[in-house]
Structures are given as structure tokens and as C-alpha cells.
Design an enzyme around this catalytic site. Structure first.
Site, PDB file in Angstrom:
ATOM      1  N   ILE A   1      49.581  19.348 -31.475  1.00 25.17           N
ATOM      2  CA  ILE A   1      50.458  20.527 -31.574  1.00 25.17           C
ATOM      3  C   ILE A   1      49.646  21.761 -31.984  1.00 25.17           C
ATOM      4  O   ILE A   1      50.187  22.722 -32.519  1.00 25.17           O
ATOM      5  CB  ILE A   1      51.641  20.306 -32.552  1.00 25.17           C
ATOM      6  N   ASP A   2      48.328  21.696 -31.722  1.00 26.63           N
ATOM      7  CA  ASP A   2      47.465  22.816 -32.123  1.00 26.63           C
ATOM      8  C   ASP A   2      47.923  24.156 -31.532  1.00 26.63           C
ATOM      9  O   ASP A   2      47.841  25.194 -32.189  1.00 26.63           O
ATOM     10  CB  ASP A   2      46.008  22.519 -31.728  1.00 26.63           C
TER      11      ASP A   2
ATOM     12  N   LYS B   1      67.866  16.770 -20.521  1.00 19.81           N
ATOM     13  CA  LYS B   1      67.418  16.372 -21.871  1.00 19.81           C
ATOM     14  C   LYS B   1      66.413  17.377 -22.424  1.00 19.81           C
ATOM     15  O   LYS B   1      66.527  17.841 -23.546  1.00 19.81           O
ATOM     16  CB  LYS B   1      66.770  14.984 -21.820  1.00 19.81           C
ATOM     17  N   ASN B   2      65.423  17.719 -21.611  1.00 15.20           N
ATOM     18  CA  ASN B   2      64.352  18.570 -22.138  1.00 15.20           C
ATOM     19  C   ASN B   2      64.803  20.014 -22.348  1.00 15.20           C
ATOM     20  O   ASN B   2      64.158  20.754 -23.076  1.00 15.20           O
ATOM     21  CB  ASN B   2      63.128  18.531 -21.220  1.00 15.20           C
TER      22      ASN B   2
ATOM     23  N   ASP C   1      56.501  14.055 -15.370  1.00 19.90           N
ATOM     24  CA  ASP C   1      57.639  13.184 -15.696  1.00 19.90           C
ATOM     25  C   ASP C   1      58.212  12.462 -14.474  1.00 19.90           C
ATOM     26  O   ASP C   1      59.137  11.653 -14.620  1.00 19.90           O
ATOM     27  CB  ASP C   1      58.751  13.998 -16.383  1.00 19.90           C
TER      28      ASP C   1
ATOM     29  N   CYS D   1      51.394   8.840 -29.403  1.00 20.32           N
ATOM     30  CA  CYS D   1      52.453   8.271 -28.591  1.00 20.32           C
ATOM     31  C   CYS D   1      51.814   7.539 -27.436  1.00 20.32           C
ATOM     32  O   CYS D   1      50.638   7.735 -27.142  1.00 20.32           O
ATOM     33  CB  CYS D   1      53.408   9.386 -28.184  1.00 20.32           C
TER      34      CYS D   1
ATOM     35  N   ARG E   1      66.853   6.945 -24.292  1.00 19.44           N
ATOM     36  CA  ARG E   1      66.451   8.238 -24.854  1.00 19.44           C
ATOM     37  C   ARG E   1      66.704   9.358 -23.858  1.00 19.44           C
ATOM     38  O   ARG E   1      66.965  10.484 -24.264  1.00 19.44           O
ATOM     39  CB  ARG E   1      64.943   8.239 -25.178  1.00 19.44           C
TER      40      ARG E   1
ATOM     41  N   ILE F   1      48.179  15.972 -16.613  1.00 26.91           N
ATOM     42  CA  ILE F   1      48.790  16.570 -17.816  1.00 26.91           C
ATOM     43  C   ILE F   1      48.548  15.695 -19.049  1.00 26.91           C
ATOM     44  O   ILE F   1      48.140  16.190 -20.092  1.00 26.91           O
ATOM     45  CB  ILE F   1      50.319  16.793 -17.623  1.00 26.91           C
TER      46      ILE F   1
ATOM     47  N   ARG G   1      49.342  13.528 -28.701  1.00 20.65           N
ATOM     48  CA  ARG G   1      50.209  14.665 -28.407  1.00 20.65           C
ATOM     49  C   ARG G   1      49.939  15.736 -29.460  1.00 20.65           C
ATOM     50  O   ARG G   1      50.673  15.862 -30.422  1.00 20.65           O
ATOM     51  CB  ARG G   1      51.687  14.232 -28.426  1.00 20.65           C
TER      52      ARG G   1
HETATM   53  C1  UD1 Z   1      57.357  18.435 -22.597  1.00 21.67           C
HETATM   54  C2  UD1 Z   1      58.424  17.451 -22.197  1.00 21.67           C
HETATM   55  C3  UD1 Z   1      57.799  16.208 -21.555  1.00 21.67           C
HETATM   56  C4  UD1 Z   1      56.876  16.613 -20.414  1.00 21.67           C
HETATM   57  C5  UD1 Z   1      55.867  17.662 -20.868  1.00 21.67           C
HETATM   58  C6  UD1 Z   1      55.000  18.201 -19.753  1.00 21.67           C
HETATM   59  C7  UD1 Z   1      60.186  17.797 -23.835  1.00 21.67           C
HETATM   60  C8  UD1 Z   1      60.990  17.246 -24.956  1.00 21.67           C
HETATM   61  N1  UD1 Z   1      59.184  17.055 -23.374  1.00 21.67           N
HETATM   62  O1  UD1 Z   1      56.575  17.821 -23.620  1.00 21.67           O
HETATM   63  O2  UD1 Z   1      58.858  15.387 -21.052  1.00 21.67           O
HETATM   64  O3  UD1 Z   1      56.173  15.482 -19.953  1.00 21.67           O
HETATM   65  O4  UD1 Z   1      56.564  18.768 -21.463  1.00 21.67           O
HETATM   66  O5  UD1 Z   1      55.772  18.727 -18.746  1.00 21.67           O
HETATM   67  O6  UD1 Z   1      60.485  18.855 -23.315  1.00 21.67           O
HETATM   68  N2  UD1 Z   1      48.951  20.179 -25.598  1.00 21.67           N
HETATM   69  C9  UD1 Z   1      47.908  20.579 -26.403  1.00 21.67           C
HETATM   70  N3  UD1 Z   1      48.208  21.218 -27.578  1.00 21.67           N
HETATM   71  C10 UD1 Z   1      49.482  21.490 -27.958  1.00 21.67           C
HETATM   72  C11 UD1 Z   1      50.535  21.073 -27.121  1.00 21.67           C
HETATM   73  C12 UD1 Z   1      50.243  20.423 -25.940  1.00 21.67           C
HETATM   74  O7  UD1 Z   1      46.742  20.356 -26.098  1.00 21.67           O
HETATM   75  O8  UD1 Z   1      49.676  22.078 -29.020  1.00 21.67           O
HETATM   76  C13 UD1 Z   1      48.640  19.496 -24.312  1.00 21.67           C
HETATM   77  C14 UD1 Z   1      49.287  18.114 -24.209  1.00 21.67           C
HETATM   78  O9  UD1 Z   1      48.479  17.134 -24.802  1.00 21.67           O
HETATM   79  C15 UD1 Z   1      49.388  17.956 -22.710  1.00 21.67           C
HETATM   80  C16 UD1 Z   1      49.699  19.373 -22.231  1.00 21.67           C
HETATM   81  O10 UD1 Z   1      49.260  20.231 -23.275  1.00 21.67           O
HETATM   82  O11 UD1 Z   1      48.137  17.586 -22.185  1.00 21.67           O
HETATM   83  C17 UD1 Z   1      51.151  19.645 -21.929  1.00 21.67           C
HETATM   84  O12 UD1 Z   1      51.943  19.232 -23.019  1.00 21.67           O
HETATM   85  P1  UD1 Z   1      53.297  19.966 -23.399  1.00 21.67           P
HETATM   86  O13 UD1 Z   1      53.734  20.862 -22.291  1.00 21.67           O
HETATM   87  O14 UD1 Z   1      53.160  20.603 -24.743  1.00 21.67           O
HETATM   88  O15 UD1 Z   1      54.313  18.745 -23.534  1.00 21.67           O
HETATM   89  P2  UD1 Z   1      55.569  18.703 -24.475  1.00 21.67           P
HETATM   90  O16 UD1 Z   1      56.106  20.075 -24.628  1.00 21.67           O
HETATM   91  O17 UD1 Z   1      55.270  17.931 -25.689  1.00 21.67           O
END
Ligand code: UD1
Length: 420
Positions: free
Chosen positions: A122-123, A22-23, A306, A115, A398, A328, A120
């Protein structure tokens, strides 16, 4: 809303084939927007998240066709910004930002909402895109991104909790069509990111350092169509491993890549579970008691967040104390209260869950809160005495392809009950 009714206690036995990841497939489908040519993606799992992504692509004007587990996408021309309602509903849709910017230098997506497993942010995505020359405005819950030109540069993408998976995917997808060389430092090394990079290379992108923390992209003028088979879902594989171990079963997984989940195999062995190659498959058996094991979630190649919930379900059966540490995501312990309804003894102390295992689990009605938490409840229900009803399994749909069918074929007594 549908639920699962599970009559626990039956050991899982037999063979199960693992679906495509999926990912991996979500960003790969988004990457098809980078070309006007036809792309064929194979081994696509039939999941509601995938269906959402395909509808988003269609709402952007792409032609999508499905034949069995192969999907062809042709985004000859991109129209508008896609269906906001759909984009808002699926967090993975954030990964259309990079390809839209790459292809037409303009994108607009709704900010992913909070969530259940924590905020979550996206910075890091936005920081990376800004470094490539994008102007970003966040307004009324939307991210508007626009660039006159994208220019390669060096971007450090590490965050508080380490690298970002989808953030790395987004920057990669924008950088492949940028001018010059982009170096992503502290890139996510997850196999799903590497799979996306391999697909981009098949489309004509120039990328080196794939699967490592330093990825170098040399921009090209355009990409072309490609044919790609998605890697197997390592999280689904680990879920079946935990389920087989929890039920004292004997299950052989087919179609996996065990090198993608070495950290989980190591912990399962520490817990007294036997996992061995069997022909082309991976056989998991448990004869004696489960032993306690401590786990800390980490970025790849560490223990995946996960699989934290599923492993915790297994540890509730291990006489003794296991400490499960989540590094994480904050508040990714929503399954704990529900596991306790089944009789587990777990205390949360900050990022640690202290599991006092070995008390027999007994069936109860429980509520699924997120995708992997739901999987943990199914595993616990399969191991518990009596009947467990897992409500709100749309979370499972999902990310797990026909989970109940796969489990039933292994001898589980599990049914889907339709709800209103
Ligand atoms: C992806 C996976 C999810 C998995 C996660 C971590 C998909 C669709 N989802 O989610 O199943 O649990 O990786 O392996 O592939 N963070 C920030 N700023 C950002 C982005 C992330 O601080 O802009 C932090 C998050 O809050 C978290 C960490 O970084 O603490 C890792 O998150 P991230 O690897 O980005 O997770 P996703 O890519 O959303």
C-alpha cells in the site's frame, strides 16, 4: 466450509441479471463516512465482503439499514477506529483510510496482510496521503495516520504495475475535504473509481477529469448525503460470458454496461464466441469450437486481471496454444494447478501461462484459492465431463451474489454442499 458439486456438460441457456459491482460498492460505502448525513446506496450486492464493510462502518458508530438491495448509512458521529479484527480480514477495508482522514484527520487501520495472489503493498496509498500532509507511522502491523490539515497538491500515483485502483480511491476520498486543489496524475481509470467519483460529486465534492488519468479535486468544507445506484459488476458479467461460451450455451445478460468490458468482448470474439446486443441485453452464444487467443492483463481499459483466470478456463477448451500473460499481480496463477487436475495442459513460464487447449476436461475435486480462481474452476467444472467438487467456495461468496442460484436458473447442475 461449503463446496460446490457440479455435474458438468449442460449448456447454459436463458437470462441472467448482473448484480451491482463489488469493487465499486466497497469504496462507496467507505465514502459514506465523509458526511454525517444519510446516504442511500442502491443495487448493493449481497456479498460477504459487503457484509464485512457494513460491520466495519457500524463498529465506527454508523447506523446501517438494509432494505432489499438498498442500504442507508448515517455516520452522524464517528467513534474509535473500528473493529481491527474485521479490518484485518478484508483487504478492501483499506479504503476507510482516506475517508477517516478526510472527515476527522485521523485514522488507524491494520496493514493488509499478504494474500494468495501476491504481496499487496500500500506504499502508493501512503505516499499520496503523505503528500496531502498526513503523518504516517507504520507500527506492529498497523498504519497510524494523522494530519493537522490536509492541503491539496499534485500527486503522481503510478506504480510498478501501473495505477492503483484503491490507492486512487483513497486519495480521492481524502482530497475532497482537503484545502485547495489536488491533482492526481496516473490515476486509475477503472469504472469503479469513476463510480466512486460520481458518488462523491453527488455528495457535493468538486472533481473533474473523472475516468481519466488526471483527476482534479477542489476541496470543499463539507459534504452532504446523497442517493446513488452502483454500476453493474463487469467482472461478474465477464464470468457469465466465459461460462456460457465454455458450455456452448446461449445466455443473455441483463443490466450490464458492455462499454465497461470492451477488451473482454474483443477477445471472446477472437476466440469464436458470438456476443451481440439483444434488446436491452447482451447475448452470448457459441456454435463452433473455441479458438485460441492470447491475452495480456492491463489496467483499464485493457484486459482485466480479474477475468484472467476465467478466460484461461475457456482457453483450455480451444484446440491450439494460447498465451495468457499476467502483468498486474505476481503469482496470480493459483488456478493453474487446479485446472490441470481437471485435465488441462498448462505450463507457467514467468508471467506467462502457456495453455495447450483442446483436451477434454474431466471432473475432479479441486480447491478454490482466491475469488476469481474459484470462478475459473466453476467454469471448467461446468464444461467438464463428470463431477467436479470445488472446495472452499467462501472465496466465491466474497464476490459473487448467489452464483449457484443464477447458474442453476441457466440449467447448470450445481449444488452447494455444507461443510464443517
Ligand atoms: C483492485 C480490485 C481488485 C483488482 C485490482 C486490479 C478492489 C476491492 N479490488 O485491487 O479486484 O484485481 O484492483 O485491477 O477494488 N500496488 C503497489 N503499491 C500500492 C498499491 C498497489 O505497488 O500501494 C501494485 C499492486 O501490487 C498491483 C498493482 O499495483 O501490482 C495494482 O494494484 P491495485 O490497483 O492497487 O489493486 P487493488 O486496488 O488492491
Amino acid at each position: 466450509m461449503d463446496s460446490f458439486v457440479i455435474h458438468g456438460g449442460a449448456p447454459l441457456r436463458g437470462e441472467v441479471t448482473i448484480s451491482g459491482s463489488k469493487n465499486a460498492v466497497l469504496p462507496i460505502l467507505a465514502a459514506t463516512l465523509l458526511t454525517g448525513d444519510t446516504c442511500t446506496i442502491r443495487r448493493v450486492p449481497d456479498l460477504s465482503d459487503v457484509a464485512f464493510m457494513l460491520r466495519i462502518l457500524e463498529s465506527l458508530g454508523a447506523e446501517v439499514r438494509r432494505e432489499g438491495d438498498a442500504i442507508t448509512v448515517r455516520a452522524a458521529r464517528i467513534q474509535g477506529f473500528g473493529d481491527y479484527e474485521l479490518i484485518r480480514k478484508m483487504r478492501g477495508s483499506i479504503c476507510i483510510l482516506g475517508p477517516l482522514l478526510g472527515r476527522r484527520r485521523e485514522a488507524s487501520v491494520s496493514l493488509p496482510g499478504g494474500c494468495i495472489i501476491g504481496t499487496r503493498p500500500i506504499d502508493l496509498h501512503l505516499k499520496g496521503l503523505a503528500a496531502l500532509g498526513t503523518r504516517i507511522q507504520v507500527e506492529n502491523g498497523y498504519v497510524h495516520a494523522r494530519a493537522r490539515r490536509l492541503a491539496g497538491t499534485t500527486i503522481f500515483l503510478g506504480g510498478r504495475a501501473g495505477p492503483t485502483v484503491l490507492g486512487t480511491a483513497n486519495i480521492l476520498m481524502a482530497a475532497v475535504l482537503a484545502e485547495g486543489v489536488t491533482v492526481i496524475e496516473s490515476a486509475a481509470c477503472e469504472p469503479e473509481v469513476a463510480d466512486l467519483a460520481h458518488f462523491l460529486v453527488a455528495m457535493g465534492a468538486r472533481i473533474s477529469g473523472i475516468g481519466s488519468p488526471t483527476v482534479t479535486v477542489t476541496g470543499v468544507r463539507e459534504l452532504h448525503g446523497a442517493d446513488h445506484e452502483v454500476i453493474p459488476d463487469r467482472i461478474e458479467a465477464c464470468t457469465f460470458l466465459c461460462a456460457a461460451a465454455a458450455t456452448k450455451g446461449d445466455v443473455t445478460l441483463q443490466g450490464t454496461r458492455p462499454e465497461h468490458f470492451g477488451a473482454v468482448l474483443d477477445k471472446l470474439r477472437e476466440a469464436g464466441v458470438t456476443v451481440e446486443r439483444a434488446g436491452t441485453g447482451l447475448r452470448v452464444t457459441r456454435r463452433g469450437k473455441v479458438r485460441p487467443a492470447d491475452v495480456t492483463t492491463q489496467p483499464y481499459s485493457g484486459f482485466p486481471t480479474d477475468v484472467q483466470a476465467q478466460f484461461m478456463a475457456l482457453m483450455t477448451l480451444a484446440p491450439g496454444i494460447s498465451v495468457i500473460t499476467e502483468r498486474i499481480f505476481e503469482s496470480r496463477f493459483m488456478h493453474v494447478a487446479e485446472l490441470m487436475r481437471l485435465g488441462a495442459d498448462i505450463a507457467i513460464e514467468g508471467p506467462n501461462a502457456i495453455v495447450k487447449g483442446g483436451r477434454p476436461l474431466s471432473g475432479a475435486p479441486v480447491m478454490a484459492s482466491d475469488l476469481r480462481a474459484s470462478a475459473a474452476l466453476v467454469i471448467a467444472g461446468l464444461a467438464a465431463k463428470g463431477t467436479t467438487q470445488v472446495h472452499r467456495i467462501y472465496h466465491l461468496d466474497r464476490g459473487y451474489e448467489r452464483m449457484e442460484d443464477k447458474l442453476r436458473r441457466l440449467g447448470a447442475r450445481i449444488e452447494r454442499v455444507a461443510g464443517e
